[in-house]
Design an enzyme around this catalytic site. Sequence first.
Site, mmCIF file in Angstrom:
data_model
loop_
_atom_site.group_PDB
_atom_site.id
_atom_site.type_symbol
_atom_site.label_atom_id
_atom_site.label_comp_id
_atom_site.label_asym_id
_atom_site.label_seq_id
_atom_site.Cartn_x
_atom_site.Cartn_y
_atom_site.Cartn_z
ATOM 1 C CG HIS A 188 -1.963 -1.026 1.194
ATOM 2 N ND1 HIS A 188 -2.839 -1.108 0.155
ATOM 3 C CD2 HIS A 188 -2.279 -2.021 2.046
ATOM 4 C CE1 HIS A 188 -3.662 -2.118 0.384
ATOM 5 N NE2 HIS A 188 -3.334 -2.691 1.514
ATOM 6 C CD GLU A 427 2.633 -17.651 -19.417
ATOM 7 O OE1 GLU A 427 3.264 -16.736 -18.878
ATOM 8 O OE2 GLU A 427 1.524 -18.031 -19.028
ATOM 9 C CG ASP A 451 6.394 -17.520 -16.702
ATOM 10 O OD1 ASP A 451 7.281 -17.794 -15.869
ATOM 11 O OD2 ASP A 451 5.239 -17.200 -16.379
ATOM 12 C CB CYS A 498 0.897 -9.126 -21.590
ATOM 13 S SG CYS A 498 0.901 -10.904 -21.380
HETATM 14 C C1 PEP Z 1 4.835 -13.450 -18.351
HETATM 15 O O1 PEP Z 1 5.185 -14.567 -17.981
HETATM 16 O O2 PEP Z 1 5.484 -12.742 -19.170
HETATM 17 C C2 PEP Z 1 3.604 -12.848 -17.827
HETATM 18 C C3 PEP Z 1 3.113 -11.730 -18.308
HETATM 19 O O3 PEP Z 1 2.989 -13.487 -16.778
HETATM 20 P P1 PEP Z 1 3.515 -13.426 -15.248
HETATM 21 O O4 PEP Z 1 4.621 -12.398 -15.204
HETATM 22 O O5 PEP Z 1 2.328 -13.058 -14.431
HETATM 23 O O6 PEP Z 1 3.981 -14.815 -15.029
HETATM 24 MG MG MG Z 2 3.767 -15.859 -16.941
#
Ligand code: PEP
Ligand code: MG
Length: 549
Positions: A188, A427, A451, A498
Amino acid sequence: MKVFHGTATYQGIAIGKIQYLRRNEQHIRQYTVESARREIRRFRKAKERALEALKFLYDKASLELGEEESKVFKSQISLLEAGSFTRAIEGMILSEKVNAAYAISTTRDELTKTFAKMEDEIIRNRVMDIKDISERLILIIEGISREDYADMEPVIVVANNLSPTEIMEMDQEKLLAFVSREGSPVSHTAIISKTLSIPSLIGIDVDPLWEDRMAIVDGYEGIFYLEPDEALLKKYERRRQEDLKEKEFLQKLRDKEDITLDGTRVKLFANIRSLEDLRSVQESGACGIGLLRSEFQYLGRENYPREIELFRAYKKVAETMGDKPVIIRTLDIGADKKAEYMDLPDEENPAMGNRGIRVCLERKRMFKAQLRAIYRASAYGNLAIMYPMVTSMSEIREVKEIVADVVDGLKKKEIPFKEIQHGIMVETPAAVMIAEDLAKEVDFLSLGTNDLTQYILAMDRKNPSLEGRYDDHHPAVLKMIQMTIDAAHKAGCWAGICGELAGDTSMTQTLLEMGVDVMSVVPPSILPVRKQIRKIILPNNVKSKPIEQ
Ligand code: PEP
Ligand code: MG
């Protein structure tokens, strides 16, 4: 001069004198009280005063920061009003006839010790709440007034740990930066520092002797300079001025389009970890949410969340974002994210173990509840779903059967929902290699490069000893990204990224040249990436496929 390295929770530069907060460090004496009942009355009076102060801070935070940021005060109020925490304190006073301050500090220590081993952020925030409330109660009981922040000079506040309540009690205009030993980037306190745009560092080995000394906080590199020399001070003063100008400039990009100089449109979305991030998404001017990490509702609790709870959260996100797309990633539990009540067995190599879609396909009731909640919430906005850690065609086919079942159930009960897009997170190297077939089953592929890099390079993304070697610019990673984008386009899907790589502005041109359609980044990276996109001229042969949402 001394140099310390930590983790930055808000990027910015601060230069100034240190004020060291000496709270949470008082020594509590233990003694036997004559009347336990009287001591409990004393404790209850202190509790009433603490509640009054917290309610005042809650109102202040709601007005000055917003609904999400003020929730921390609400949760402290409910912890004091109804929690087992105060019952445990009163129980100890009664059974052991000890003074209230000692009972509070012992209960606090026991609880924080129990939770200390848990990595989950929500629990860590709860621990911070308990510490903060305890400190407030002890100060009231011992008759010590809290640090007086009324006439403070502009300072860099340094402490072992800092609580949101303390920040709210300070004159925020005078806060140059926070530096603390404890804390986490998603605590927070970190969220409030971002909301207030105050640079902050955690993980610094702070020392009370630093009081009044000069320091520099570099919230870009995560560096703290104690007693910097003249040359460094001058250099950082220049950087501070440039930083302020840059931030002003970036603000002007809030309502601008994500379009390159040659007219290619890109979709720039935000990654969020909880509803608390919604405000920063809106402030950042993101065109949607490209990754809602849905774990926040499953962690830090004693049982599975109910469908209605999930639904309410998704509905809130859908309504807040309106027409803008929101991609909810189904539960990615396992590996570093564990919920005790799920009773997932310990694994020798959890990153390669039972996680993501594997757990969901094993626990279908849980999975269906989440899917139903997303579908029901879809009526209120523009939702999409994506599935983490997919490695095979059979997994995605099984997912689709379950989805069809859920949709059937909703139709039978005449519960309204919208048609929504489905996507797969790419991933794992396996998903890359079969991306063309996977893409035929869905509407989009979204590259989870965090990942993906870990599995391509066989390097644990969390292992600090691999820092500098875990490299998401590695040619093997880039090649697999290109393969995935091409496979998606060939199947008529859109392709997004992402993982953290999407926020790396040194890679924006490369990723766009590869043909990526959607980039999803943490809210503070939206404007810097937008600035980068708007500077780029893409060669003629890049065909970005416009996303239809
Ligand atoms: C990733 O693996 O790039 C991803 C966006 O998922 P996380 O970071 O939540 O594993
Ligand atoms: Mg991931």
